[in-house]
Motif scaffolding. Sequence first.
Motif, PDB file in Angstrom:
ATOM      1  N   LYS A   1       0.944  -1.200   0.049  1.00  0.00           N
ATOM      2  CA  LYS A   1      -0.007  -0.139  -0.389  1.00  0.00           C
ATOM      3  C   LYS A   1       0.797   1.236   0.114  1.00  0.00           C
ATOM      4  O   LYS A   1       1.697   1.309   1.049  1.00  0.00           O
ATOM      5  N   THR A   2       0.762   1.983  -0.782  1.00  0.00           N
ATOM      6  CA  THR A   2       1.783   2.779  -1.256  1.00  0.00           C
ATOM      7  C   THR A   2       1.132   4.294  -1.481  1.00  0.00           C
ATOM      8  O   THR A   2       0.494   4.404  -2.423  1.00  0.00           O
ATOM      9  N   ASN A   3       1.192   5.508  -1.609  1.00  0.00           N
ATOM     10  CA  ASN A   3       0.521   6.330  -1.960  1.00  0.00           C
ATOM     11  C   ASN A   3       1.542   7.288  -2.791  1.00  0.00           C
ATOM     12  O   ASN A   3       1.315   8.560  -2.952  1.00  0.00           O
ATOM     13  N   ASN A   4       2.897   6.678  -2.388  1.00  0.00           N
ATOM     14  CA  ASN A   4       3.910   7.364  -3.374  1.00  0.00           C
ATOM     15  C   ASN A   4       3.244   6.803  -5.142  1.00  0.00           C
ATOM     16  O   ASN A   4       3.955   5.340  -5.064  1.00  0.00           O
ATOM     17  N   LEU A   5       3.186   7.425  -6.034  1.00  0.00           N
ATOM     18  CA  LEU A   5       3.049   6.905  -7.556  1.00  0.00           C
ATOM     19  C   LEU A   5       4.388   7.240  -7.753  1.00  0.00           C
ATOM     20  O   LEU A   5       4.801   6.781  -9.578  1.00  0.00           O
ATOM     21  N   VAL A   6       5.403   8.273  -7.449  1.00  0.00           N
ATOM     22  CA  VAL A   6       6.743   8.047  -8.017  1.00  0.00           C
ATOM     23  C   VAL A   6       7.253   6.625  -7.860  1.00  0.00           C
ATOM     24  O   VAL A   6       8.042   6.429  -8.977  1.00  0.00           O
ATOM     25  N   PHE A   7       6.582   5.400  -7.184  1.00  0.00           N
ATOM     26  CA  PHE A   7       7.844   4.573  -6.700  1.00  0.00           C
ATOM     27  C   PHE A   7       7.153   2.972  -8.069  1.00  0.00           C
ATOM     28  O   PHE A   7       8.050   2.609  -8.516  1.00  0.00           O
ATOM     29  N   PHE A   8       6.000   4.223  -8.708  1.00  0.00           N
ATOM     30  CA  PHE A   8       5.798   2.992 -10.016  1.00  0.00           C
ATOM     31  C   PHE A   8       6.284   3.181 -10.795  1.00  0.00           C
ATOM     32  O   PHE A   8       6.232   2.511 -12.097  1.00  0.00           O
ATOM     33  N   SER A   9       7.065   4.744 -11.171  1.00  0.00           N
ATOM     34  CA  SER A   9       7.921   5.295 -12.088  1.00  0.00           C
ATOM     35  C   SER A   9       9.403   4.799 -12.802  1.00  0.00           C
ATOM     36  O   SER A   9       9.620   5.006 -13.451  1.00  0.00           O
ATOM     37  N   ILE A  10       9.569   4.399 -11.702  1.00  0.00           N
ATOM     38  CA  ILE A  10      11.034   4.091 -11.397  1.00  0.00           C
ATOM     39  C   ILE A  10      11.515   3.063 -12.634  1.00  0.00           C
ATOM     40  O   ILE A  10      13.147   3.175 -12.827  1.00  0.00           O
ATOM     41  N   PRO A  11      10.710   1.754 -13.022  1.00  0.00           N
ATOM     42  CA  PRO A  11      11.560   1.204 -13.961  1.00  0.00           C
ATOM     43  C   PRO A  11      11.526   1.965 -15.018  1.00  0.00           C
ATOM     44  O   PRO A  11      12.353   1.289 -16.157  1.00  0.00           O
TER      45      PRO A  11
ATOM     46  N   ASP B   1       5.719   9.551 -15.214  1.00  0.00           N
ATOM     47  CA  ASP B   1       7.073   9.001 -15.346  1.00  0.00           C
ATOM     48  C   ASP B   1       7.677   9.314 -16.740  1.00  0.00           C
ATOM     49  O   ASP B   1       8.787   9.568 -17.301  1.00  0.00           O
ATOM     50  N   LEU B   2       7.412  11.070 -17.138  1.00  0.00           N
ATOM     51  CA  LEU B   2       7.917  11.877 -17.410  1.00  0.00           C
ATOM     52  C   LEU B   2       9.290  12.716 -17.071  1.00  0.00           C
ATOM     53  O   LEU B   2      10.385  12.198 -17.384  1.00  0.00           O
ATOM     54  N   MET B   3       8.671  12.575 -16.059  1.00  0.00           N
ATOM     55  CA  MET B   3       9.875  13.620 -14.812  1.00  0.00           C
ATOM     56  C   MET B   3      11.275  12.381 -14.891  1.00  0.00           C
ATOM     57  O   MET B   3      12.141  12.532 -15.131  1.00  0.00           O
ATOM     58  N   ILE B   4      10.590  10.990 -14.374  1.00  0.00           N
ATOM     59  CA  ILE B   4      11.554  10.232 -14.204  1.00  0.00           C
ATOM     60  C   ILE B   4      12.495   9.842 -15.125  1.00  0.00           C
ATOM     61  O   ILE B   4      13.610   9.273 -15.673  1.00  0.00           O
ATOM     62  N   ASN B   5      12.109   9.861 -16.314  1.00  0.00           N
ATOM     63  CA  ASN B   5      12.358   9.277 -17.952  1.00  0.00           C
ATOM     64  C   ASN B   5      13.766  10.516 -18.215  1.00  0.00           C
ATOM     65  O   ASN B   5      14.348   9.655 -17.937  1.00  0.00           O
ATOM     66  N   LEU B   6      13.012  11.748 -17.705  1.00  0.00           N
ATOM     67  CA  LEU B   6      14.088  12.791 -17.900  1.00  0.00           C
ATOM     68  C   LEU B   6      15.035  12.877 -17.018  1.00  0.00           C
ATOM     69  O   LEU B   6      16.789  13.137 -17.776  1.00  0.00           O
ATOM     70  N   ILE B   7      15.366  12.253 -15.647  1.00  0.00           N
ATOM     71  CA  ILE B   7      16.763  11.953 -14.505  1.00  0.00           C
ATOM     72  C   ILE B   7      16.502  10.670 -15.062  1.00  0.00           C
ATOM     73  O   ILE B   7      18.091  10.988 -15.313  1.00  0.00           O
ATOM     74  N   GLY B   8      15.987  10.079 -15.536  1.00  0.00           N
ATOM     75  CA  GLY B   8      17.056   8.718 -16.639  1.00  0.00           C
ATOM     76  C   GLY B   8      18.018   9.515 -17.624  1.00  0.00           C
ATOM     77  O   GLY B   8      19.833   8.972 -17.151  1.00  0.00           O
ATOM     78  N   ILE B   9      17.414  10.166 -18.340  1.00  0.00           N
ATOM     79  CA  ILE B   9      18.796  10.889 -19.524  1.00  0.00           C
ATOM     80  C   ILE B   9      19.219  11.774 -19.043  1.00  0.00           C
ATOM     81  O   ILE B   9      20.689  11.359 -19.900  1.00  0.00           O
ATOM     82  N   PHE B  10      19.117  12.573 -18.149  1.00  0.00           N
ATOM     83  CA  PHE B  10      20.165  13.138 -17.740  1.00  0.00           C
ATOM     84  C   PHE B  10      21.501  12.879 -16.747  1.00  0.00           C
ATOM     85  O   PHE B  10      22.833  12.820 -17.058  1.00  0.00           O
TER      86      PHE B  10
END
Length: 89
Positions: A16-26, A78-87
């Motif tokens: 149970k998590t309210n942190n949706l960034v957790f699911f964007s990490i992959p 997803d968009l922000m985590i992708n940009l972080i991964g690129i940088f």
Amino acid sequence: MISIFEYLFFIDLPIKTNNLVFFSIPTGIWAFCFIFSILLISNAIDWSFYLAVCLIIAPELMQHENLGLLKGTFDVNDLMINLIGIFIA
């Protein structure tokens, strides 16, 4: 009779998590690995790098409800985590 795969969809998992960034990490890890491999192969920032960035960012933007070019769910995380991964790559 339901199969084991159908049964697994009905199990309430204890995550149970309210942190949706957790699911964007992959997707961020995928973006990092994709750009990192492109940079290893080409050894320079050239057209292949820019093409790879477009292949990562464009489909996410095309899912936005105002554009509606791709079926899917647009997610800013997803968009922000992708940009972080690129940088980071």
